[in-house]
Scaffold this motif. Sequence first.
Motif, mmCIF file in Angstrom:
data_model
loop_
_atom_site.group_PDB
_atom_site.id
_atom_site.type_symbol
_atom_site.label_atom_id
_atom_site.label_comp_id
_atom_site.label_asym_id
_atom_site.label_seq_id
_atom_site.Cartn_x
_atom_site.Cartn_y
_atom_site.Cartn_z
ATOM 1 N N THR A 1 6.197 8.782 -1.732
ATOM 2 C CA THR A 1 6.824 9.969 -2.866
ATOM 3 C C THR A 1 7.519 11.112 -2.966
ATOM 4 O OG1 THR A 1 4.239 9.391 -3.542
ATOM 5 C CG2 THR A 1 5.577 11.167 -5.028
ATOM 6 N N LEU A 2 8.972 10.516 -2.748
ATOM 7 C CA LEU A 2 9.902 11.037 -2.941
ATOM 8 C C LEU A 2 9.896 11.894 -4.667
ATOM 9 C CD1 LEU A 2 12.487 12.412 -2.096
ATOM 10 C CD2 LEU A 2 13.719 10.794 -3.034
ATOM 11 N N VAL A 3 9.593 13.067 -4.428
ATOM 12 C CA VAL A 3 9.556 14.478 -5.702
ATOM 13 C C VAL A 3 11.321 14.748 -5.949
ATOM 14 C CG1 VAL A 3 8.734 16.786 -6.339
ATOM 15 C CG2 VAL A 3 7.157 14.494 -5.032
ATOM 16 N N VAL A 4 11.196 14.188 -6.439
ATOM 17 C CA VAL A 4 12.289 15.172 -7.495
ATOM 18 C C VAL A 4 12.664 15.678 -9.099
ATOM 19 C CG1 VAL A 4 14.432 14.474 -9.281
ATOM 20 C CG2 VAL A 4 13.957 12.517 -7.544
ATOM 21 N N PRO A 5 12.332 17.301 -8.865
ATOM 22 C CA PRO A 5 12.228 18.216 -9.323
ATOM 23 C C PRO A 5 12.680 18.941 -10.274
ATOM 24 C CG PRO A 5 13.423 19.162 -7.520
ATOM 25 C CD PRO A 5 13.817 17.809 -7.379
ATOM 26 N N ILE A 6 13.265 17.950 -10.952
ATOM 27 C CA ILE A 6 13.813 18.166 -12.802
ATOM 28 C C ILE A 6 13.733 16.863 -13.239
ATOM 29 C CG2 ILE A 6 16.086 19.457 -11.337
ATOM 30 C CD1 ILE A 6 17.551 15.931 -11.792
ATOM 31 N N ALA A 7 14.699 16.706 -14.215
ATOM 32 C CA ALA A 7 13.881 15.566 -15.455
ATOM 33 C C ALA A 7 14.536 14.040 -14.392
ATOM 34 C CB ALA A 7 14.035 16.055 -16.415
ATOM 35 N N GLU B 1 14.888 3.576 -3.671
ATOM 36 C CA GLU B 1 15.525 2.327 -3.722
ATOM 37 C C GLU B 1 15.473 1.677 -2.016
ATOM 38 O OE1 GLU B 1 18.332 0.730 -6.175
ATOM 39 O OE2 GLU B 1 16.912 1.795 -7.541
ATOM 40 N N ARG B 2 16.189 2.195 -1.138
ATOM 41 C CA ARG B 2 16.953 1.447 -0.359
ATOM 42 C C ARG B 2 15.625 2.060 1.000
ATOM 43 N NH1 ARG B 2 18.960 -1.623 -2.320
ATOM 44 N NH2 ARG B 2 20.999 -1.969 -3.308
ATOM 45 N N LEU B 3 15.031 2.693 0.488
ATOM 46 C CA LEU B 3 14.237 3.345 1.914
ATOM 47 C C LEU B 3 13.186 2.589 1.598
ATOM 48 C CD1 LEU B 3 13.730 5.738 3.751
ATOM 49 C CD2 LEU B 3 12.582 7.502 1.926
ATOM 50 N N ARG C 1 14.325 -0.809 3.476
ATOM 51 C CA ARG C 1 13.613 -0.397 5.322
ATOM 52 C C ARG C 1 12.778 0.275 5.970
ATOM 53 N NH1 ARG C 1 19.366 -0.195 6.163
ATOM 54 N NH2 ARG C 1 19.139 0.759 8.060
ATOM 55 N N LEU C 2 11.636 0.498 4.726
ATOM 56 C CA LEU C 2 10.785 1.335 5.971
ATOM 57 C C LEU C 2 9.381 -0.012 5.070
ATOM 58 C CD1 LEU C 2 9.904 5.156 4.172
ATOM 59 C CD2 LEU C 2 10.939 3.879 6.241
ATOM 60 N N LYS C 3 9.524 -0.476 5.037
ATOM 61 C CA LYS C 3 9.230 -1.912 4.231
ATOM 62 C C LYS C 3 7.409 -1.492 3.817
ATOM 63 C CE LYS C 3 11.020 -5.442 7.332
ATOM 64 N NZ LYS C 3 12.205 -5.347 6.755
ATOM 65 N N GLN C 4 7.793 -0.864 2.866
ATOM 66 C CA GLN C 4 6.746 0.019 2.426
ATOM 67 C C GLN C 4 7.539 1.112 1.242
ATOM 68 O OE1 GLN C 4 6.262 3.109 5.749
ATOM 69 N NE2 GLN C 4 5.095 4.122 4.263
ATOM 70 N N PRO C 5 6.038 0.402 -0.411
ATOM 71 C CA PRO C 5 6.870 1.237 -1.448
ATOM 72 C C PRO C 5 6.922 2.694 -1.429
ATOM 73 C CG PRO C 5 4.376 0.678 -0.859
ATOM 74 C CD PRO C 5 4.795 0.619 0.195
ATOM 75 N N VAL C 6 8.551 2.396 -2.045
ATOM 76 C CA VAL C 6 8.168 4.516 -1.883
ATOM 77 C C VAL C 6 8.771 4.604 -4.064
ATOM 78 C CG1 VAL C 6 11.015 6.177 -1.546
ATOM 79 C CG2 VAL C 6 9.567 4.318 0.959
ATOM 80 N N VAL C 7 8.048 5.695 -4.435
ATOM 81 C CA VAL C 7 8.547 5.828 -5.813
ATOM 82 C C VAL C 7 9.074 7.415 -5.723
ATOM 83 C CG1 VAL C 7 6.515 4.081 -6.746
ATOM 84 C CG2 VAL C 7 5.781 6.821 -5.780
ATOM 85 N N LYS D 1 17.222 8.722 10.658
ATOM 86 C CA LYS D 1 17.789 8.024 10.825
ATOM 87 C C LYS D 1 18.023 6.772 9.588
ATOM 88 C CE LYS D 1 17.948 4.753 14.563
ATOM 89 N NZ LYS D 1 17.112 2.769 13.744
ATOM 90 N N GLU D 2 17.012 6.316 8.798
ATOM 91 C CA GLU D 2 17.142 5.371 8.292
ATOM 92 C C GLU D 2 17.910 5.920 7.050
ATOM 93 O OE1 GLU D 2 16.618 2.853 8.978
ATOM 94 O OE2 GLU D 2 14.748 3.091 10.025
#
Length: 294
Positions: free
Chosen positions: A4-10, A24-26, A29-35, A241-242
């Motif tokens: 989970t990538l937390v974005v502290p704004i709307a 999206e790109r992470l 590259r990580l081959k796992q879900p990033v939301v 690195k990624e």
Amino acid sequence: AVVTLVVPIAVGGGMDTIGRAVAERLQERLKQPVVVENRVGAGGVVGVDYVAKATPDGRTLLLMDISAVLHKWLHRSVPFDVTEDFAPIAQVATTPLLLFAHPSLPVADVKELIAYAKANPGKLSVGTPGVGTPHHLAAAMLNTASGIDITHVPYRGTAPALNDLLGGQIPLIWATPNVVIQLVEAGKVKPLATASLRRIVLLPNVPTVAENALPGFNVGVWFGIAAPVRTPRDVVERLGKEIGEITKLPDVQKRLSALGYDLAFAGSESLRDLIAADHKRYGTVIREAGIAPN
């Protein structure tokens, strides 16, 4: 496992776009879900604090920007320590602040503006997107460094400040270039100076405040990725690195440069140093300007 990538704004707006482009790109590259999760509240404090207290396993990350280093100086109680509670991973982007004027103001750059402000005390005002924004700090630093008194007018965001500039209600605003560039080309707004140490590619003829009038003047907006403090070193290194590779992708560069962001990768140590230096530097600026914590 989901990251989970937390974005502290709307949702919407530049910072959110940076977060989504990286996520999206992470994910690829990580081959796992990033939301991306927008956790808003208290001017960004809520989202930043959530990550500070998350499990340090590399699954909860923060898109941090310069405002994270300002919270302690602007709020009476801040539940985290920006220099101690995070493992910085990488800086991903920067955007410059510029001082724009209404075309009727009879100055061409900051040196002339300082002279005009001294000759016309109390006449000038400058709009920003609010108290405690980097824009407000740039306005305060300009006053302090040059011994002038341009009245600060805080708005609820850049759009209303820009509307008042265009309408002639205020003569000056601090803003990032993305919102104003079309108006510069149309001759409706006049750029006076860039607050960062280098001129910007979009406006190569506009001098920096530092070269034109006040050596060393530097206010820049940066964005980076950080994890909770005890995140394992190998996880931080792998993510760094990624992210470094992601910032080199032409489509990511194209998407973000159109919004006025420069992709500017810097590693974990550089981001750690930047957080510490800006935290200290802006603390001094805020106290000198008499901005009281609320």
